[in-house]
Design a protein around this motif. Structure first.
Motif, PDB file in Angstrom:
ATOM      1  N   LYS A  44       0.858  -1.181   0.000  1.00  0.00           N
ATOM      2  CA  LYS A  44       0.000   0.000   0.000  1.00  0.00           C
ATOM      3  C   LYS A  44       0.893   1.229   0.000  1.00  0.00           C
ATOM      4  O   LYS A  44       2.003   1.218   0.535  1.00  0.00           O
ATOM      5  CB  LYS A  44      -0.894   0.025   1.241  1.00  0.00           C
ATOM      6  N   CYS A  45       0.391   2.311  -0.581  1.00  0.00           N
ATOM      7  CA  CYS A  45       1.167   3.548  -0.631  1.00  0.00           C
ATOM      8  C   CYS A  45       1.363   4.084   0.777  1.00  0.00           C
ATOM      9  O   CYS A  45       0.550   3.843   1.665  1.00  0.00           O
ATOM     10  CB  CYS A  45       0.431   4.598  -1.458  1.00  0.00           C
ATOM     11  N   THR A  47       0.709   6.482   3.189  1.00  0.00           N
ATOM     12  CA  THR A  47      -0.283   7.547   3.340  1.00  0.00           C
ATOM     13  C   THR A  47       0.018   8.334   4.597  1.00  0.00           C
ATOM     14  O   THR A  47       0.429   7.771   5.614  1.00  0.00           O
ATOM     15  CB  THR A  47      -1.698   6.970   3.431  1.00  0.00           C
ATOM     16  N   SER A  48      -0.169   9.629   4.510  1.00  0.00           N
ATOM     17  CA  SER A  48       0.043  10.467   5.676  1.00  0.00           C
ATOM     18  C   SER A  48      -1.311  10.934   6.184  1.00  0.00           C
ATOM     19  O   SER A  48      -2.282  10.989   5.442  1.00  0.00           O
ATOM     20  CB  SER A  48       0.912  11.671   5.322  1.00  0.00           C
ATOM     21  N   LYS A  53      -0.747  16.401   6.357  1.00  0.00           N
ATOM     22  CA  LYS A  53      -0.869  17.011   5.030  1.00  0.00           C
ATOM     23  C   LYS A  53      -1.124  18.504   5.142  1.00  0.00           C
ATOM     24  O   LYS A  53      -0.508  19.321   4.448  1.00  0.00           O
ATOM     25  CB  LYS A  53      -2.012  16.367   4.251  1.00  0.00           C
TER      26      LYS A  53
END
Length: 125
Positions: A44-45, A47-48, A53
């Motif tokens: 999976k990427c 993710t933040s 963000k």
């Protein structure tokens, strides 16, 4: 039966270890593809979180604002310098005109008798 399975396994194993001939493309260092790309397991990427963000976005915005302020200040200083130079140049030209010694030529026939060097020095106003 057990021996057949064992022999089949040995034959498969030998096929894998068997050196392959030169490929059609000529790239001997390339390995044979065992599984399709779509069959490979993908991670999976990274993710933040939303807060992270937004924090990064706000930080980038503040950096951009700071850069724009610096650019504007530099532009203003350059504009001021340019204006000052122009004013100084105009003042100098005006002072030169005031301090000039001018001799008016009333007899225009003299111009025809003048030499080239003298003609170069004549200015019409």
């Amino acid at each position: 039966m057990k021996e057949d399975i064992h022999e089949a396994f040995i034959v498969q194993n030998e096929e894998k270890n068997c050196p392959r001939g030169k490929s059609k493309s000529g790239r001997v260092w390339k390995s044979v593809r065992t599984a399709r790309f779509s069959a490979m397991k993908k991670d999976k990427c990274l993710t933040s979180s939303w807060e992270r963000k937004m924090k990064k976005k706000a930080e980038m915005k503040s950096i951009k604002d700071f850069e724009n302020r610096l650019k504007d200040e530099r532009k203003q200083t350059l504009e001021l310098r340019r204006k000052r130079r122009e004013e100084h140049k105009k003042r100098r030209e005006a002072n030169e005109k005031k301090s000039e010694v001018v001799q008016v030529i009333k007899n225009t026939a003299k111009i025809k008798r003048m030499k080239k060097k003298q003609l170069r020095k004549i200015e019409k106003r």
